[in-house]
Design a protein around this motif. Structure first.
Motif, PDB file in Angstrom:
ATOM      1  N   ASP A  73       6.443  10.692  -5.967  1.00 54.72           N
ATOM      2  CA  ASP A  73       5.911   9.208  -5.293  1.00 54.72           C
ATOM      3  C   ASP A  73       6.279   8.969  -3.744  1.00 54.72           C
ATOM      4  O   ASP A  73       6.797   8.476  -3.532  1.00 54.72           O
ATOM      5  CB  ASP A  73       7.754   8.184  -5.552  1.00 54.72           C
ATOM      6  CG  ASP A  73       6.984   7.636  -7.016  1.00 54.72           C
ATOM      7  OD1 ASP A  73       7.965   8.333  -7.808  1.00 54.72           O
ATOM      8  OD2 ASP A  73       5.816   7.499  -7.439  1.00 54.72           O
TER       9      ASP A  73
ATOM     10  N   TYR B  97       5.420   3.796   2.372  1.00 54.01           N
ATOM     11  CA  TYR B  97       4.827   2.210   1.771  1.00 54.01           C
ATOM     12  C   TYR B  97       4.990   1.477   2.861  1.00 54.01           C
ATOM     13  O   TYR B  97       5.670   0.946   3.660  1.00 54.01           O
ATOM     14  CB  TYR B  97       6.245   2.141   0.350  1.00 54.01           C
ATOM     15  CG  TYR B  97       5.740   3.003  -0.354  1.00 54.01           C
ATOM     16  CD1 TYR B  97       6.804   4.313  -0.424  1.00 54.01           C
ATOM     17  CD2 TYR B  97       5.270   3.155  -1.658  1.00 54.01           C
ATOM     18  CE1 TYR B  97       6.712   5.267  -1.352  1.00 54.01           C
ATOM     19  CE2 TYR B  97       5.064   3.380  -2.568  1.00 54.01           C
ATOM     20  CZ  TYR B  97       5.626   5.043  -3.131  1.00 54.01           C
ATOM     21  OH  TYR B  97       5.546   6.027  -3.284  1.00 54.01           O
TER      22      TYR B  97
ATOM     23  N   SER C  13      -3.347  -2.265  -9.091  1.00 50.19           N
ATOM     24  CA  SER C  13      -3.859  -1.344  -9.030  1.00 50.19           C
ATOM     25  C   SER C  13      -3.918  -0.761 -10.085  1.00 50.19           C
ATOM     26  O   SER C  13      -2.333  -0.402 -10.707  1.00 50.19           O
ATOM     27  CB  SER C  13      -3.923  -0.312  -7.767  1.00 50.19           C
ATOM     28  OG  SER C  13      -3.876   1.137  -7.700  1.00 50.19           O
ATOM     29  N   ARG C  14      -4.047   0.221 -10.753  1.00 49.77           N
ATOM     30  CA  ARG C  14      -3.875   1.931 -11.513  1.00 49.77           C
ATOM     31  C   ARG C  14      -3.150   2.662 -11.649  1.00 49.77           C
ATOM     32  O   ARG C  14      -2.315   3.291 -11.732  1.00 49.77           O
ATOM     33  CB  ARG C  14      -5.298   2.286 -12.085  1.00 49.77           C
ATOM     34  CG  ARG C  14      -6.222   1.828 -12.881  1.00 49.77           C
ATOM     35  CD  ARG C  14      -7.673   2.251 -13.243  1.00 49.77           C
ATOM     36  NE  ARG C  14      -8.220   2.311 -11.937  1.00 49.77           N
ATOM     37  CZ  ARG C  14      -9.389   2.852 -11.619  1.00 49.77           C
ATOM     38  NH1 ARG C  14      -9.287   4.604 -13.148  1.00 49.77           N
ATOM     39  NH2 ARG C  14     -10.033   3.608 -10.885  1.00 49.77           N
ATOM     40  N   LEU C  15      -2.951   2.261  -9.923  1.00 51.69           N
ATOM     41  CA  LEU C  15      -1.964   3.546  -9.514  1.00 51.69           C
ATOM     42  C   LEU C  15      -0.237   2.896  -9.455  1.00 51.69           C
ATOM     43  O   LEU C  15       0.494   3.442  -9.431  1.00 51.69           O
ATOM     44  CB  LEU C  15      -1.691   3.787  -7.525  1.00 51.69           C
ATOM     45  CG  LEU C  15      -3.315   4.644  -7.041  1.00 51.69           C
ATOM     46  CD1 LEU C  15      -3.266   4.108  -5.817  1.00 51.69           C
ATOM     47  CD2 LEU C  15      -3.300   5.616  -7.655  1.00 51.69           C
TER      48      LEU C  15
ATOM     49  N   LEU D 238      -2.085  -1.423  -3.791  1.00 58.28           N
ATOM     50  CA  LEU D 238      -1.196  -1.057  -4.899  1.00 58.28           C
ATOM     51  C   LEU D 238      -0.436  -2.200  -5.446  1.00 58.28           C
ATOM     52  O   LEU D 238      -1.008  -2.617  -6.962  1.00 58.28           O
ATOM     53  CB  LEU D 238       0.523  -1.096  -4.272  1.00 58.28           C
ATOM     54  CG  LEU D 238       0.800   0.750  -3.978  1.00 58.28           C
ATOM     55  CD1 LEU D 238       2.422   0.817  -4.003  1.00 58.28           C
ATOM     56  CD2 LEU D 238       0.657   2.113  -4.817  1.00 58.28           C
TER      57      LEU D 238
ATOM     58  N   GLU E 204      -3.770   3.745   0.085  1.00 60.69           N
ATOM     59  CA  GLU E 204      -5.020   3.227  -1.065  1.00 60.69           C
ATOM     60  C   GLU E 204      -3.333   1.771  -1.837  1.00 60.69           C
ATOM     61  O   GLU E 204      -2.367   2.033  -1.964  1.00 60.69           O
ATOM     62  CB  GLU E 204      -3.803   4.736  -2.218  1.00 60.69           C
ATOM     63  CG  GLU E 204      -4.505   5.419  -2.256  1.00 60.69           C
ATOM     64  CD  GLU E 204      -4.042   6.717  -2.448  1.00 60.69           C
ATOM     65  OE1 GLU E 204      -5.254   6.631  -3.533  1.00 60.69           O
ATOM     66  OE2 GLU E 204      -3.042   6.812  -2.360  1.00 60.69           O
TER      67      GLU E 204
ATOM     68  N   SER F 188       2.170   2.613 -11.442  1.00 59.68           N
ATOM     69  CA  SER F 188       3.086   3.016 -13.237  1.00 59.68           C
ATOM     70  C   SER F 188       3.747   1.745 -13.338  1.00 59.68           C
ATOM     71  O   SER F 188       4.113   1.325 -12.760  1.00 59.68           O
ATOM     72  CB  SER F 188       2.485   4.412 -13.541  1.00 59.68           C
ATOM     73  OG  SER F 188       3.879   4.583 -11.817  1.00 59.68           O
TER      74      SER F 188
ATOM     75  N   THR G 157      -0.043   8.205   2.009  1.00 60.00           N
ATOM     76  CA  THR G 157       0.631  10.194   1.618  1.00 60.00           C
ATOM     77  C   THR G 157      -0.101  10.170   2.950  1.00 60.00           C
ATOM     78  O   THR G 157      -1.846  10.263   3.977  1.00 60.00           O
ATOM     79  CB  THR G 157      -0.799  11.044   0.812  1.00 60.00           C
ATOM     80  OG1 THR G 157      -1.414  10.831   0.408  1.00 60.00           O
ATOM     81  CG2 THR G 157       0.631  10.528  -0.149  1.00 60.00           C
TER      82      THR G 157
ATOM     83  N   TYR H 153       1.001  -1.293  -0.648  1.00 62.18           N
ATOM     84  CA  TYR H 153      -0.269  -0.410   0.154  1.00 62.18           C
ATOM     85  C   TYR H 153       0.428   1.289  -0.207  1.00 62.18           C
ATOM     86  O   TYR H 153       1.694   0.656   0.504  1.00 62.18           O
ATOM     87  CB  TYR H 153      -1.448   0.065   0.873  1.00 62.18           C
ATOM     88  CG  TYR H 153      -2.204  -0.831   1.504  1.00 62.18           C
ATOM     89  CD1 TYR H 153      -1.143  -2.140   2.043  1.00 62.18           C
ATOM     90  CD2 TYR H 153      -3.206  -0.794   1.025  1.00 62.18           C
ATOM     91  CE1 TYR H 153      -2.476  -3.062   1.826  1.00 62.18           C
ATOM     92  CE2 TYR H 153      -4.564  -1.872   1.133  1.00 62.18           C
ATOM     93  CZ  TYR H 153      -3.580  -2.920   1.803  1.00 62.18           C
ATOM     94  OH  TYR H 153      -4.901  -4.189   2.222  1.00 62.18           O
ATOM     95  N   ARG H 154       0.128   2.348  -0.162  1.00 60.94           N
ATOM     96  CA  ARG H 154       0.861   3.514  -0.400  1.00 60.94           C
ATOM     97  C   ARG H 154      -0.133   4.556   0.195  1.00 60.94           C
ATOM     98  O   ARG H 154      -1.215   4.140   0.172  1.00 60.94           O
ATOM     99  CB  ARG H 154       1.175   3.965  -1.893  1.00 60.94           C
ATOM    100  CG  ARG H 154       2.287   5.373  -1.662  1.00 60.94           C
ATOM    101  CD  ARG H 154       2.437   5.963  -2.991  1.00 60.94           C
ATOM    102  NE  ARG H 154       1.113   6.235  -3.842  1.00 60.94           N
ATOM    103  CZ  ARG H 154       1.289   6.579  -5.735  1.00 60.94           C
ATOM    104  NH1 ARG H 154       2.735   6.208  -5.558  1.00 60.94           N
ATOM    105  NH2 ARG H 154       0.388   7.086  -5.759  1.00 60.94           N
TER     106      ARG H 154
END
Lengths: 112, 116
Positions: free
Chosen positions: B86, B90, B58-60, B46, B44, B62, B38, B35-36
């Motif tokens: 970024d 994490y 996830s679309r996150l 990953l 969120e 990249s 912020t 997960y990430r």
């Protein structure tokens, strides 16, 4: 797409009060819902997990309930203490897909 | 059982550099999540692995992000050509798929990344 919200965003209470934190989710097809505590700059600590077949779970001064039909879960903290100050997050695991969707958290401050 | 561990705990890097993070799950857990997070937000998702297979991204995540879990044990998350966006915490979590309670997640302490 599952969305999870938490109200309130922040809460400040005097020591000894009982309090309720709210978690709402848009898709009722959840498998379980998990509550976490996060201290500043730290990872998440699991508090309670409620499976979809359950209505509530209890651990010490904590009680979590789940109402899938209304898309809500609540975390009840009894006799709050300054050590309870932290951010509380809920996360829903859907029946489909296997990843958890988190709410933004409720930041709790318990004042001595 | 020592819980989920992550290394390093903090990483400061310059924009454009590559970084790699490691996660060691609870030993009997077959699922591992990244997960990430912020500031002020919930984690969120990953990606996650079941044993060595990466089952969902996830679309996150990249093209600059890649994750591996060789032999179904520890996992690495690599970010190539880091960008200031970024910068985040994490988080790694592990769970026992099919266990009781089902898929309860346990988190590590996180790796805080700062991209200058």
């Amino acid at each position: 797409k599952q969305e999870v919200t938490q109200i309130p965003a922040a809460l400040s209470v005097p020591e000894g009060e009982n309090l309720v934190l709210n978690c709402s989710f848009t898709d009722s097809a959840i498998y379980n819902l998990q509550w976490f505590r996060q201290d500043p700059g730290k990872g998440l600590t699991s508090l309670l997990l409620i499976q979809s077949s359950q209505r509530e779970q209890t651990s010490g001064r904590l009680n979590a309930s789940l109402d899938k039909s209304s898309g809500r879960s609540t975390l009840y903290i009894a006799a709050s203490q300054p050590g309870d100050s932290a951010t509380y997050l809920c996360a829903a695991l859907n029946n489909y897909g296997q990843n958890f969707v988190f709410g933004p958290g409720t930041r709790l401050s318990v004042l001595p | 059982d020592t819980g989920v561990s992550q290394d390093p705990r903090h990483k400061i890097t310059k924009r454009g550099q590559n970084v790699t993070f490691r996660c060691d799950p609870i030993s009997e857990h077959n699922r591992l999540y990244w997960y990430r997070q912020t500031l002020g937000q919930g984690p969120e998702f990953l990606t996650y692995f079941q044993n060595e297979a990466q089952l969902e991204k996830s679309r996150l995540l990249s093209d600059r992000f890649s994750a591996e879990r060789p032999k179904g044990s520890f996992s690495t998350l690599e970010i190539q050509r880091t960008e200031q966006g970024d910068s985040a915490m994490y988080l790694c979590a592990s769970s026992l798929y099919g266990g009781d309670p089902y898929n309860e997640q346990f988190f590590g302490p996180g790796t805080r990344l700062t991209v200058l």
